[in-house]
Every structure is written in C-alpha cells, then in structure tokens.
Write an enzyme that holds these catalytic residues in place. Sequence first.
Site, mmCIF file in Angstrom:
data_model
loop_
_atom_site.group_PDB
_atom_site.id
_atom_site.type_symbol
_atom_site.label_atom_id
_atom_site.label_comp_id
_atom_site.label_asym_id
_atom_site.label_seq_id
_atom_site.Cartn_x
_atom_site.Cartn_y
_atom_site.Cartn_z
ATOM 1 N N HIS A 109 0.456 -1.851 -0.064
ATOM 2 C CA HIS A 109 0.295 0.191 -0.187
ATOM 3 C C HIS A 109 1.283 1.305 0.138
ATOM 4 O O HIS A 109 2.332 1.763 0.983
ATOM 5 C CB HIS A 109 -0.723 -0.004 1.196
ATOM 6 N N SER A 136 3.734 0.464 2.219
ATOM 7 C CA SER A 136 3.805 -0.250 3.605
ATOM 8 C C SER A 136 3.446 -1.848 2.818
ATOM 9 O O SER A 136 2.573 -2.111 2.137
ATOM 10 C CB SER A 136 2.675 -0.281 4.198
ATOM 11 N N ASP A 145 -6.307 -2.625 3.860
ATOM 12 C CA ASP A 145 -5.423 -1.427 4.337
ATOM 13 C C ASP A 145 -4.660 -1.232 5.998
ATOM 14 O O ASP A 145 -4.710 -0.712 6.390
ATOM 15 C CB ASP A 145 -4.906 0.014 3.794
HETATM 16 C C1 GRF Z 1 1.166 0.681 -5.920
HETATM 17 O O1 GRF Z 1 1.420 1.861 -5.748
HETATM 18 C C2 GRF Z 1 1.041 -0.198 -4.924
HETATM 19 O O2 GRF Z 1 1.584 0.647 -3.760
HETATM 20 C C3 GRF Z 1 -0.653 -0.009 -5.423
HETATM 21 O O3 GRF Z 1 -1.270 0.086 -6.313
HETATM 22 C C4 GRF Z 1 0.242 0.655 -7.024
HETATM 23 C C5 GRF Z 1 0.466 -0.664 -7.840
HETATM 24 O O4 GRF Z 1 1.034 -0.198 -8.854
HETATM 25 N N1 GRF Z 1 -0.966 -0.897 -3.966
HETATM 26 P P1 GRF Z 1 1.586 -1.637 -10.407
HETATM 27 O O5 GRF Z 1 1.461 -2.228 -10.647
HETATM 28 O O6 GRF Z 1 2.957 -3.087 -9.636
HETATM 29 O O7 GRF Z 1 2.975 -0.580 -11.297
#
Ligand code: GRF
Length: 213
Positions: A109, A136, A145
């Site tokens: 997250h 995190s 979350d």
């Molecule tokens: C990341 O920022 C993650 O923390 C959130 O979604 C985003 C995914 O990015 N849960 P990616 O698809 O891995 O580029």
Amino acid sequence: MINAAVLISGSGSNLQALIDQSAAGEMPAKIKLVISNNPDAFGLERAKQAGIPSIVVRHTDFNSREEFDRAMSYHLDQAKVDLVILAGFMRILSEFFVENFQERLINIHPSLLPKFPGTNTHSRVLEAGEEWHGASIHFVVPEVDAGPIILQGRIKVRENDTAESLQQRVHKVEHQIYPLAVSWFAANRLTISGERVLLDDEISAEQLQTFEL
Ligand code: GRF
C-alpha cells in the site's frame, strides 16, 4: 524456494520488480502464476515476456464478490502456491478469500500505514503536511489496508513535491521493499504476533527502511 502467485489489475511495475529479483536469484520465490481481473492490464504482458502463466478472471463475469474470489482461489489452489502477493490488485477481497489464504496473503500500500489507508494517498500526504511518506507491506486481514505490517520504506517529503513526484519516488521504494519482504517470507523469517510481525523472532529496525530517493 517457495511458489508464489501475483494478483494485479494494472501496470504491474511491482510484478516486474518481483520477476527481476526472482530471475536474478535474489529472491527465493518462483512466480508460478499471475492473475489479473483486468484483461488490459499491462502486467499480463510482463508475465508473458517472463514466460509466467497468467489467467484473466474478470470480476464482471460473476454475480458476487465471493463467487469471483472462489474462482481465483480455485486457480491458486491448483497452482499450489505458498504465497499470494497482491500488487496493485484493485478489488476488495471477501472474507472467504482472506481466510483461505490467511498468513500467506500480502499486500503493498502506498502510504506509511496505519496513516492514509484508501486511495489518493500522495495528495493526502501533501495536504496533511507530512514529513515522511512511503509504502507498507502487510499481511492481509478482512479490513482494507490493515493487517500486521511486515516492512515499510520511507522517504522524506520535499518542499517542492507534487502528488506525481511523490508517486514516482514511492514506486521506486516499493520496487525495493516488495522483493525483500517476499524473501523474508520465503526464508521463513516472519512470525505474526498479534498485531505485529516479528523478523527472526523480534521487532527489527530493518522493518522500517529509509530511502534517499
Ligand atoms: C502501487 O502503488 C501499490 O502500492 C498499489 O498499487 C500500485 C500498483 O502499481 N497497491 P504497479 O501496478 O505495481 O505498477
């Protein structure tokens, strides 16, 4: 070496970081399967390039959240995975799914939880005037979350930061900490103790890392 599956909905840059570290022999986990709920997710292309089997399970094909989750569980059980990694998977999971993969389901997250659960974390961090921001990795519990935190990576918020610049830097942090957290899991170094996660049976300074990015 453990077997893992990665669930995605979009770009999959975290998936890419996991693929790269696994291929480099830096992470003792083999990604056996990628599941996307979105047929257009670029992460599917990344899986293909890496020769990893992928499946699209469209949530729109199911009448309820739980039916969708049961379909995903079926594929994950078939693939016999030890760990399910959520990497930008944009669906809320049912209690059934979370319980089925209890203590072997992790999520990343983009905030320093418990601060800023939910969406638009980068602009909310700026509005709140926070000194630190980051990402995190936590075990998943039914509440969104939330769940015991395995590892956090933080950066200092700069005066000229925008939501976009923060997002870019937090993404870089994510790409470093996700493979590390998976490595800890794979090496059996993590224990859940109530609300906390112990590393080698203690709360370790390694679980909060500061990045100069
Ligand atoms: C990341 O920022 C993650 O923390 C959130 O979604 C985003 C995914 O990015 N849960 P990616 O698809 O891995 O580029």
